[in-house]
Design an enzyme around this catalytic site. Sequence first.
Site, PDB file in Angstrom:
ATOM      1  N   ARG A  53       0.753  -1.114   0.115  1.00  0.00           N
ATOM      2  CA  ARG A  53      -0.010   0.150  -0.047  1.00  0.00           C
ATOM      3  C   ARG A  53       0.948   1.225  -0.161  1.00  0.00           C
ATOM      4  O   ARG A  53       1.751   1.561   0.892  1.00  0.00           O
ATOM      5  CB  ARG A  53      -0.844   0.217   1.141  1.00  0.00           C
ATOM      6  N   ARG A  83       2.722  -5.605  -9.927  1.00  0.00           N
ATOM      7  CA  ARG A  83       2.952  -5.084  -8.582  1.00  0.00           C
ATOM      8  C   ARG A  83       3.116  -6.081  -7.455  1.00  0.00           C
ATOM      9  O   ARG A  83       3.345  -5.669  -6.240  1.00  0.00           O
ATOM     10  CB  ARG A  83       1.847  -4.121  -8.046  1.00  0.00           C
ATOM     11  N   HIS A 159       0.444   4.209  -9.936  1.00  0.00           N
ATOM     12  CA  HIS A 159      -0.458   4.387  -9.197  1.00  0.00           C
ATOM     13  C   HIS A 159      -0.059   5.315  -8.030  1.00  0.00           C
ATOM     14  O   HIS A 159       0.114   4.623  -6.798  1.00  0.00           O
ATOM     15  CB  HIS A 159      -1.018   3.200  -8.752  1.00  0.00           C
ATOM     16  N   ASP A 206     -13.271   8.856  -7.425  1.00  0.00           N
ATOM     17  CA  ASP A 206     -12.579   7.830  -8.232  1.00  0.00           C
ATOM     18  C   ASP A 206     -12.769   7.949  -9.681  1.00  0.00           C
ATOM     19  O   ASP A 206     -13.954   7.597 -10.253  1.00  0.00           O
ATOM     20  CB  ASP A 206     -13.031   6.177  -7.863  1.00  0.00           C
ATOM     21  N   GLU A 269      -2.495   9.617 -11.351  1.00  0.00           N
ATOM     22  CA  GLU A 269      -1.986   8.551 -11.883  1.00  0.00           C
ATOM     23  C   GLU A 269      -2.050   8.595 -13.274  1.00  0.00           C
ATOM     24  O   GLU A 269      -3.026   8.818 -13.956  1.00  0.00           O
ATOM     25  CB  GLU A 269      -2.563   7.186 -11.591  1.00  0.00           C
TER      26      GLU A 269
END
Length: 295
Positions: A53, A83, A159, A206, A269
Amino acid sequence: MNDCFISRDFVNDDAKATISDYGAHVLEWAPNGQPSVLWHPKAIHFSAGTAIRGGIPVIFPWFNSGFDNGHIAGKKPKHGFGRISFWHYDKDASTDAFARYTLGSADAHPDWLATLSGSAERPAAFSATYEVRCGAEFQASLTVTNTGDVPFTYESALHTYFAIGDIEHVQISGLGGAEFLDTTLDDDPKRVQPDKPITFDGSMVDRIYFAGGENGHDVVRILDERLGRMITVGKSGSKNTVVWNPGEDAGDAIGDMEAGEWRGFVCVEAANCRGNATTLNPGESAALSQIVHVE
């Protein structure tokens, strides 16, 4: 921390940074005289198969659960395998201000390669290079090459979690007039950003903006009233900009964050996702880059 989760420190006259080999994940970048520009939770959890995170997760080769033929695809793992893979650190090419990491088909599960190409009989083959420059400015660039004999289409994003004083005292400018998908609503309706900064009120934001290439909007600015700084985010090779903060309800429900930690970051991002995914024919390459500086 497990010994296989190696994190490397880069310290030079202009800045310091920390990068984990797991995910080629940038955990910290701080120009001299500044607190870290990147956010991570107070407790960072390192576990194979689980994404870290905060910082800068490398989203590849699909965004969220993927997108095929105009529909959400349900691909796993979420946000791709980049990732949650151990990348190869190129010690010979790297310096105290530059890091190079690589990832290739041999590092990916055969099922992932079949998902990428859409065929188990003819799986995709690729090589990816991730380069990070950490000085007074910060630059990250992901280059993907099709090393196989079948075309494939992939999504990608850097991100980036930016550290801020308080999400309700932040303004994001540079996207006025851009269309975006509001993924907090059913069916992800398309909206147009008013010609004014994006602000936050504690509810989830978002959004996938159509911003880049022929659409412009390649520079976004984050005005942080609490920390008294402006973060400028530029990009290239990107047709989307994603802006995300989970807000109070979703943020306090995230298991690897403490209550209230959602207030300390905003994600901006550089991305190519959904209908702007990148298609590579055999031998072709494409790069996605993001450059950041603080005023």
